[in-house]
Design an enzyme around this catalytic site. Structure first.
Site, short mmCIF file in Angstrom:
data_model
loop_
_atom_site.label_atom_id
_atom_site.label_comp_id
_atom_site.label_asym_id
_atom_site.label_seq_id
_atom_site.Cartn_x
_atom_site.Cartn_y
_atom_site.Cartn_z
N ASP A 29 0.85 -1.19 0.00
CA ASP A 29 0.00 0.00 0.00
C ASP A 29 0.89 1.25 0.00
O ASP A 29 1.90 1.32 0.70
CB ASP A 29 -0.91 0.00 1.23
N ILE A 30 0.49 2.24 -0.79
CA ILE A 30 1.27 3.46 -0.94
C ILE A 30 1.23 4.33 0.33
O ILE A 30 2.11 5.16 0.53
CB ILE A 30 0.74 4.25 -2.17
N ASN A 86 -12.90 -3.11 2.70
CA ASN A 86 -13.81 -1.99 2.84
C ASN A 86 -14.77 -2.02 1.67
O ASN A 86 -14.35 -2.12 0.51
CB ASN A 86 -13.05 -0.66 2.84
N VAL A 95 -11.09 3.02 -3.38
CA VAL A 95 -10.74 2.53 -4.72
C VAL A 95 -11.76 1.46 -5.10
O VAL A 95 -11.87 0.43 -4.42
CB VAL A 95 -9.31 1.97 -4.77
N HIS A 99 -10.59 -5.23 -3.22
CA HIS A 99 -9.25 -5.53 -2.72
C HIS A 99 -9.31 -5.89 -1.25
O HIS A 99 -10.22 -5.48 -0.53
CB HIS A 99 -8.31 -4.34 -2.93
N HIS A 101 -6.98 -5.80 2.28
CA HIS A 101 -5.81 -5.28 2.96
C HIS A 101 -5.25 -6.37 3.87
O HIS A 101 -6.01 -7.03 4.59
CB HIS A 101 -6.18 -4.09 3.86
P1 AMP Z 1 -9.75 1.39 0.44
O1 AMP Z 1 -9.83 2.67 1.24
O2 AMP Z 1 -10.13 0.18 1.21
O3 AMP Z 1 -10.48 1.52 -0.87
O4 AMP Z 1 -8.21 1.19 0.14
C1 AMP Z 1 -7.56 1.78 -0.94
C2 AMP Z 1 -6.09 1.70 -0.63
O5 AMP Z 1 -5.38 1.86 -1.82
C3 AMP Z 1 -5.61 2.78 0.35
O6 AMP Z 1 -5.04 2.16 1.50
C4 AMP Z 1 -4.56 3.53 -0.47
O7 AMP Z 1 -3.46 3.95 0.29
C5 AMP Z 1 -4.18 2.49 -1.51
N1 AMP Z 1 -3.64 3.02 -2.75
C6 AMP Z 1 -4.17 3.99 -3.54
N2 AMP Z 1 -3.41 4.18 -4.62
C7 AMP Z 1 -2.37 3.32 -4.53
C8 AMP Z 1 -1.23 3.04 -5.35
N3 AMP Z 1 -0.99 3.69 -6.50
N4 AMP Z 1 -0.37 2.08 -4.93
C9 AMP Z 1 -0.56 1.43 -3.79
N5 AMP Z 1 -1.63 1.63 -2.98
C10 AMP Z 1 -2.52 2.57 -3.34
#
Ligand code: AMP
Ligand code: ZN
Length: 113
Positions: A29-30, A86, A95, A99, A101
């Protein structure tokens, strides 16, 4: 399609990969929320948990089959970790590509929220 995780899967956006096969991709995760924070995505665009069906659920079961070895690779299998999905606005999904976590690397609280 304007999906950031599809772009990561396609290689249009770089990621720090942990594991990859034909059906799923795991990457760091970024914006990590734990010492180890990895995201696992299916390699098809499923918007959220609400969109899991009998036709696409093999991608989800496959992710769960991969999780033990991903956790082992991350050094968290024995100590443990947390899996989170989520879903939707109230679930905090930002996003819209399904996915999971994987969080760990320290003792996490017992609460879920
Ligand atoms: P969610 O809030 O459950 O939809 O999680 C989305 C996750 O994607 C968040 O923890 C972000 O930090 C992660 N995220 C968004 N863009 C990127 C990216 N380019 N590379 C890695 N993680 C990302
Ligand atoms: Zn997508």
């Amino acid at each position: 399609m304007d999906c950031i995780f599809c772009k990561i899967i396609n290689g249009d956006i770089p990621s720090n990969k942990v594991y990859e096969d034909e059906f799923c991709l795991a990457f760091y995760d970024i914006a990590p929320q734990a010492p180890v924070h990895v995201i696992v995505v299916p390699k098809i665009h499923i918007p959220s948990a609400n969109d899991i069906t009998a036709e696409n659920s093999k991608y989800i079961s496959h992710i769960f089959e991969c999780i033990p070895s991903i956790a082992e690779e991350l050094g968290m299998a024995q100590a443990g970790y947390r899996l989170i999905n989520n879903c939707g606005r109230d679930g905090g999904q930002t996003v819209e590509h399904l996915h999971f976590h994987i969080l760990g690397g320290r003792t996490l609280g017992e609460g879920l929220i």
